[in-house]
Design a protein around this motif. Structure first.
Motif, PDB file in Angstrom:
ATOM      1  N   LYS A 292       0.860  -1.374   0.117  1.00 26.82           N
ATOM      2  CA  LYS A 292      -0.188   0.051  -0.022  1.00 26.82           C
ATOM      3  C   LYS A 292       0.619   1.121  -0.075  1.00 26.82           C
ATOM      4  CE  LYS A 292      -2.049  -1.533   3.613  1.00 26.82           C
ATOM      5  NZ  LYS A 292      -1.976  -2.879   3.881  1.00 26.82           N
ATOM      6  N   THR A 293       2.108   1.149   0.603  1.00 20.01           N
ATOM      7  CA  THR A 293       2.707   2.465   0.787  1.00 20.01           C
ATOM      8  C   THR A 293       3.205   2.786  -0.613  1.00 20.01           C
ATOM      9  OG1 THR A 293       3.794   1.132   2.650  1.00 20.01           O
ATOM     10  CG2 THR A 293       4.794   3.374   2.095  1.00 20.01           C
ATOM     11  N   ASP A 398      -2.904   5.883   7.539  1.00 25.90           N
ATOM     12  CA  ASP A 398      -2.768   4.531   7.441  1.00 25.90           C
ATOM     13  C   ASP A 398      -3.320   3.743   8.563  1.00 25.90           C
ATOM     14  OD1 ASP A 398      -1.515   2.448   6.593  1.00 25.90           O
ATOM     15  OD2 ASP A 398       0.629   2.853   7.461  1.00 25.90           O
ATOM     16  N   GLU A 399      -3.700   2.609   8.396  1.00 24.40           N
ATOM     17  CA  GLU A 399      -4.409   1.818   9.225  1.00 24.40           C
ATOM     18  C   GLU A 399      -5.261   2.440   9.912  1.00 24.40           C
ATOM     19  OE1 GLU A 399      -3.396  -1.259   9.239  1.00 24.40           O
ATOM     20  OE2 GLU A 399      -1.626  -1.502   8.276  1.00 24.40           O
TER      21      GLU A 399
END
Ligand code: ADP
Ligand code: MG
Length: 688
Positions: A292-293, A398-399
């Motif tokens: 995803k990064t 993120d998350e």
């Protein structure tokens, strides 16, 4: 007189210590007590004659106390309290262990209820640690359906019930926000009755009605909040961020790997969204390690190329630091300036620089406000900081923690241009099945990375029962001898050990003293200072530690490709999807990785559940499995991800109710728009 806003300190029977404990649970007022729902019930409403009791059953009897006494157990370690309870049909013994104060609370000849399980055999049956209460028409602990509450250490069910009972008359002051029409159409009871019966239900049916009503209100509220978010977004404008094809290609080339088709597709959806004059509101879902990064970096790069600023929010300082390093690498082809901003640490780096530069917070805030920083990476605490951007174009979380209207407003106010709303991309490894995500997050667009980068081997997963521990430890020693590293994950054992201090420390001590005394072991838990955490992480990164003992909370997102072995202690305490996330942490290279699930449980159900992990590597399938087996409460360890913090009683398995309330939400929007004003806006962003 009590009111809903009465602070708990002012409620009779709440001393200082109890107040502290209640506050730890988030209970500050009498009103909060009412909304502290039980998580299950003991049905002690089954009142029986003593002579009719059967061994093994859970029942309540009413009788008179005789021969009450304390004595020491033969090992002299513990006080045992005994008595007989007699009614017109017979007598039964009751035994309590380690509760000597009972002889002060009860006396011979008292008329009481005892509730509990009948132990022993046909000839010698007795109540073991029964609940007890003097006879009245208004019992709280016996002779009824008794609520069982989530507790914290040092607080007892009895105390909570006693307090909630005092607050309960206040339910009459709580107005139901549902219109009569909706209540009727969906055959609901009113809110007052529901709140009263969720705690002390008159009978099973009333309890079920109460649960249904409270779930209904909660889900309806969620739908309406989603509606408000969508509406807000439709009415908002954002700066269109043009797609820079040439530069994007250059970044892709610089990645060092080829994007998977799924990454490509998702990146494309995101970049198209960003070109629009309406704010993007997209969720990027992808298994741990799906990359995803890199996708996020393409979005950030395009934002920066449009001379807009971007921000990436991570759930922990460790992750923020890691992102700082990764984004710096990924963004090299775009000359830009990155900053790391957490409560403990601030630094900046130009992609052309070698080393980051430490900088004071004040200075950094100035640079951000002046538009000198292109990308700010930080924790959620960043939203609360006095950060002002010059022109913020993109927010990446993120998350993801739920990001509601309030946070959007806050961000918009800091974005440098209150007239525009930044584009928002949330990223999660939490595999919520698509249909469910669409219903419950109707306002989100969804992109899914549904494949892992090629060449990844599947983590070899083994269920290790107590007698096989040594073999597993030997295997790990061997891997470490070959230069690999390992992670040991400890579950939070007690509610009070939220930061995992006790759990991880004990494991660390055991492993360093006994099992791996010749290895270099590190310890990471939530109570360590950010600086110490970082030192430990750095050491692990640099290979100066062989093993890292950590809690489930801290390790989220650790990315150390050389680590290829993992132990998960008491694995049965985690959801499957969460276990799957954990093992992804040691599957970050093309090397074979190993995940050992340790369990002390011999329950067949737990074993079978854990065995699913051995053969299944599809996060979505595992999430669905969790959903079937354990309900949404534990799907993805909802508490850890903060994903469903808004749901207190409803569950994601309430599929029918989710749909029913969805329809009801449309009625509200069309016929009772005034209610929308009263809906509390969603969104609790939890700082670490
Ligand atoms: P996550 O989705 O869990 O955030 P990351 O973005 O951290 O995953 O990526 C995990 C690892 O996989 C990183 O080391 C990254 O460099 C690598 N990676 C990402 N995409 C690919 C790809 N297409 N091919 C090979 N490796 C990749
Ligand atoms: Mg990640």
């Amino acid at each position: 007189m009590l009111s809903l806003n009465t602070p708990i300190e002012n409620i009779g029977g709440v001393g200082k210590t109890v107040a502290v404990k209640l506050k730890r649970l988030g209970v500050f007022t009498a009103g909060d007590l009412i909304y502290w729902y039980p998580f299950r019930y003991d049905d002690f409403s089954n009142l029986k004659k003593i002579d009719d009791l059967e061994v093994g059953e859970v029942a309540t009897v009413k009788g008179k106390i005789e021969l009450l006494e304390n004595r020491r157990s033969y090992k002299k370690k513990m006080i045992i309290t005994e008595c007989f309870l007699t009614d017109e049909s017979g007598s039964i013994k009751a035994i309590w262990f380690g509760q000597p104060f009972i002889t002060k609370l009860l006396q011979n000849n008292d008329e009481v209820y005892f509730s509990g399980k009948v132990e022993g055999d046909l000839f010698d049956s007795y109540f073991k640690n029964p609940s007890y209460e003097k006879v009245s028409n208004d019992t709280a602990h016996t002779a009824r359906i008794v609520p069982i509450y989530p507790l914290t250490v040092g607080l007892t069910q009895k105390q909570l019930r006693f307090l909630i009972k005092q607050a309960l008359p206040l339910v009459k002051q709580i107005a139901d926000w549902l219109p009569e029409k909706v209540i009727k159409n969906h055959q609901l009871i009113n809110l007052t009755d529901a709140l009263a019966n969720i705690h002390f239900p008159g009978n099973k049916q009333k309890m079920e009605q109460a649960v249904r009503k409270l779930k209904f209100n909660e889900l309806l509220q969620l739908h309406l909040q989603n509606y408000l978010i969508s509406k807000d977004l439709k009415e908002s404008i954002s700066t269109p961020l043009e797609f820079h094809e040439k530069k994007t290609k250059e970044i892709v080339k610089n990645l060092g790997f080829t994007l998977t088709d799924a990454q490509r597709k998702c990146a494309w959806q995101i970049l198209l969204d960003m070109e629009k004059p309406r704010p993007m509101n997209r969720l990027l879902e992808g298994d741990v390690g799906s990359g995803k990064t890199a996708v996020a970096a393409l979005a950030v790069a395009n934002c920066i190329l449009n001379k807009s600023q971007a921000v990436v929010l991570a759930p922990t300082e460790i992750l923020a630091s890691q992102h700082f390093q990764s984004f710096r690498e990924l963004l090299k082809p775009v000359e830009c300036c990155l900053a790391l901003l957490t409560s403990g640490k601030q630094m900046i780096i130009n992609t052309t620089d070698e080393e980051p530069e430490k900088i004071s917070k004040a200075k950094l805030l100035k640079l951000i406000a002046a538009g000198e920083i292109d990308l700010v990476i930080g924790t959620h605490a960043l939203i609360q900081e006095k950060v002002e951007f010059k022109n913020l174009g993109l927010v990446i979380i993120d998350e993801q923690h739920r990001f509601g209207v309030d946070q959007r407003k806050a961000i918009r106010e800091k974005s440098g241009d209150a007239a525009t709303t930044p584009h928002l991309l949330s990223m999660t490894a939490t595999p919520i099945p698509r249909t469910l995500a669409l219903t419950i997050y109707g306002n989100l667009d969804l992109s899914i990375i549904d494949e892992l980068p090629p060449g990844r081997k599947k983590p070899e997963t083994k269920l290790v029962e107590p007698q096989q521990r040594k073999q597993a430890y030997d295997f790990i020693k061997n891997q470490i001898k070959q230069g690999r590293q390992g992670l040991v994950i400890c579950p939070l054992i007690e509610e009070s050990d939220k930061l995992g201090v006790k759990a991880a420390t004990e494991e660390y001590q055991k492993l360093s003293a006994e099992v791996f005394s010749d290895l270099k072991i590190g310890l990471l838990h939530g109570k360590l200072k950010p600086k110490v955490k970082e030192e430990v992480m750095n050491k692990f990164h640099q290979g100066k530690l062989d093993l890292l003992v950590t809690t489930s909370v801290v390790e989220v997102g650790v990315n150390v490709p050389n680590a290829n072995v993992m132990i998960i202690e008491s694995a049965e305490r985690f959801g499957l999807a969460q276990l799957h996330q954990f093992r992804g942490r040691v599957n970050r290279s093309s090397r074979q990785s190993y995940c050992f699930l340790f369990t002390e449980s011999s329950a067949e159900k737990s074993i079978r559940r854990l065995k699913t992990l051995v053969g299944c590597f599809d996060g979505f399938k595992l999430a669905e499995e969790d959903l079937k087996i354990r309900g949404s409460g534990n799907l993805i360890g909802s508490k850890q991800t903060g994903f469903f913090t808004t749901l207190k009683i409803a569950k994601l398995t309430d599929v029918e109710l989710i749909e029913e309330t969805k329809k009801a939400s449309q009625i509200i929007v069309e016929e009772f728009p005034e209610i929308l004003e009263t809906i509390k806006l969603a969104g609790d962003v939890h700082p670490e």
